[in-house]
Design an enzyme around this catalytic site. Structure first.
Site, mmCIF file in Angstrom:
data_model
loop_
_atom_site.group_PDB
_atom_site.id
_atom_site.type_symbol
_atom_site.label_atom_id
_atom_site.label_comp_id
_atom_site.label_asym_id
_atom_site.label_seq_id
_atom_site.Cartn_x
_atom_site.Cartn_y
_atom_site.Cartn_z
ATOM 1 N N GLU A 141 0.841 -1.194 0.000
ATOM 2 C CA GLU A 141 0.000 0.000 0.000
ATOM 3 C C GLU A 141 0.881 1.252 0.000
ATOM 4 O OE1 GLU A 141 -3.174 0.596 -0.170
ATOM 5 O OE2 GLU A 141 -4.234 -1.245 0.398
ATOM 6 N N HIS A 183 -3.307 -2.823 -8.446
ATOM 7 C CA HIS A 183 -4.524 -3.477 -7.965
ATOM 8 C C HIS A 183 -5.592 -3.510 -9.060
ATOM 9 C CE1 HIS A 183 -7.549 -3.839 -4.357
ATOM 10 N NE2 HIS A 183 -7.532 -4.905 -5.125
ATOM 11 N N ASP A 193 -6.828 1.639 -8.136
ATOM 12 C CA ASP A 193 -5.469 2.014 -7.731
ATOM 13 C C ASP A 193 -4.407 1.184 -8.455
ATOM 14 O OD1 ASP A 193 -6.767 0.036 -6.091
ATOM 15 O OD2 ASP A 193 -5.075 0.062 -4.715
#
Length: 213
Positions: A141, A183, A193
Site C-alpha cells: 500500500e 490493484h 489504484d
C-alpha cells in the site's frame, strides 16, 4: 422413459456421484498439501516483531485480515501488487488492525518513504480481492489518493522501489510489468489504484536500479 433409460440414468447418477466424491477428495488433498507445515515441528520458527525488509517498522495487522501460511513452500510467490490507501497512513493502519475490515496488505509506504510491515510475507494477506492473487503475491500500500498526484513523492517512489526489488530478488520474480502490477490489473477487482498519476515508467526504472538482495 424406458427401463433402459432409467438404468442409464441411475448409472450416470452413480458415476456422477463417484466423480464428485473423487473430485472432493482431490480438492481436499490439494488443500491439505498447503497445510503440511502446520504439523508439529514443521512450521518455520517465527520471531515476534520480525520483518522481511530491512529497515521496515513492524505494526501487526489483525489476524482476521490475513491467513497464516508458509510461503513460498505452500504457495509460490510470483507477483507484487501495488495499492494506494485512499487515505492517510494512520487511518490505513487503523483499518488493517480492525478484524471486521477483512483486508490488509503486507506493507504500507508513507509519503516520507517510511516502510511499515503489517503481515509477514510468509502469510497470505487479503489485499487483492482475488484468492489466487492473494496466495501468490505480496501487497504494498502507498499512502495517498489515486486522484492526487502530489501523494506520490520522490521518497515514496524510492523506498517502494527498493522494497519491490528486494521482494523480487527474494523470490526470483522478474521485475517487469507482468509481475509487478497495480490493484486495478487484478482479475475481478473493482479497484482503480494506483490510478492515473502513478508513474509506472519511473517506478520500474527505480526498481531495476535498486538492489535485489
Amino acid at each position: 422413459m424406458s427401463d433402459s433409460d432409467r438404468r442409464i440414468g441411475r448409472r450416470a447418477l452413480i458415476i456422477g456421484g463417484a466423480a464428485a466424491a473423487v473430485g472432493t477428495a482431490v480438492l481436499a488433498r490439494d488443500e491439505l498439501s498447503h497445510l503440511w507445515w502446520r504439523l508439529p515441528g514443521v512450521e518455520k520458527p517465527r520471531v515476534a516483531g520480525a520483518v522481511d525488509f530491512r529497515g521496515a517498522r513492524w505494526v501487526a495487522a489483525s489476524p482476521g485480515n490475513y491467513r497464516r501460511a508458509d510461503r513460498p513452500d505452500d504457495y509460490p510467490i510470483d507477483r507484487v501488487v501495488i495499492h494506494v490507501t485512499q487515505g492517510g497512513y494512520d487511518s490505513a493502519v487503523k483499518v488493517f488492525q480492525d478484524p471486521a475490515h477483512a483486508a490488509a496488505a503486507h506493507y504500507i509506504v508513507r509519503k516520507d518513504g517510511r516502510v511499515t510491515q503489517l503481515i509477514r510475507e510468509l502469510d497470505v494477506a487479503f489485499h487483492a480481492g482475488n484468492r489466487e492473487y492473494n496466495e501468490r503475491s505480496v501487497g504494498i500500500e502507498h499512502e495517498g489518493f489515486v486522484e492526487d498526484a502530489s501523494s506520490f513523492t520522490d521518497a515514496m517512489y524510492a523506498a517502494s522501489a527498493r522494497l519491490t526489488a528486494a521482494i523480487c530478488g527474494r523470490y526470483g520474480i522478474s521485475a517487469d510489468r507482468e509481475h509487478v502490477v497495480g490493484h486495478v490489473e487484478v482479475p475481478g477487482t473493482d479497484h482503480t489504484d494506483p490510478g492515473p498519476h502513478w508513474d509506472w515508467d519511473r517506478y520500474m526504472r527505480l526498481v531495476a536500479r535498486a538492489p535485489r538482495a
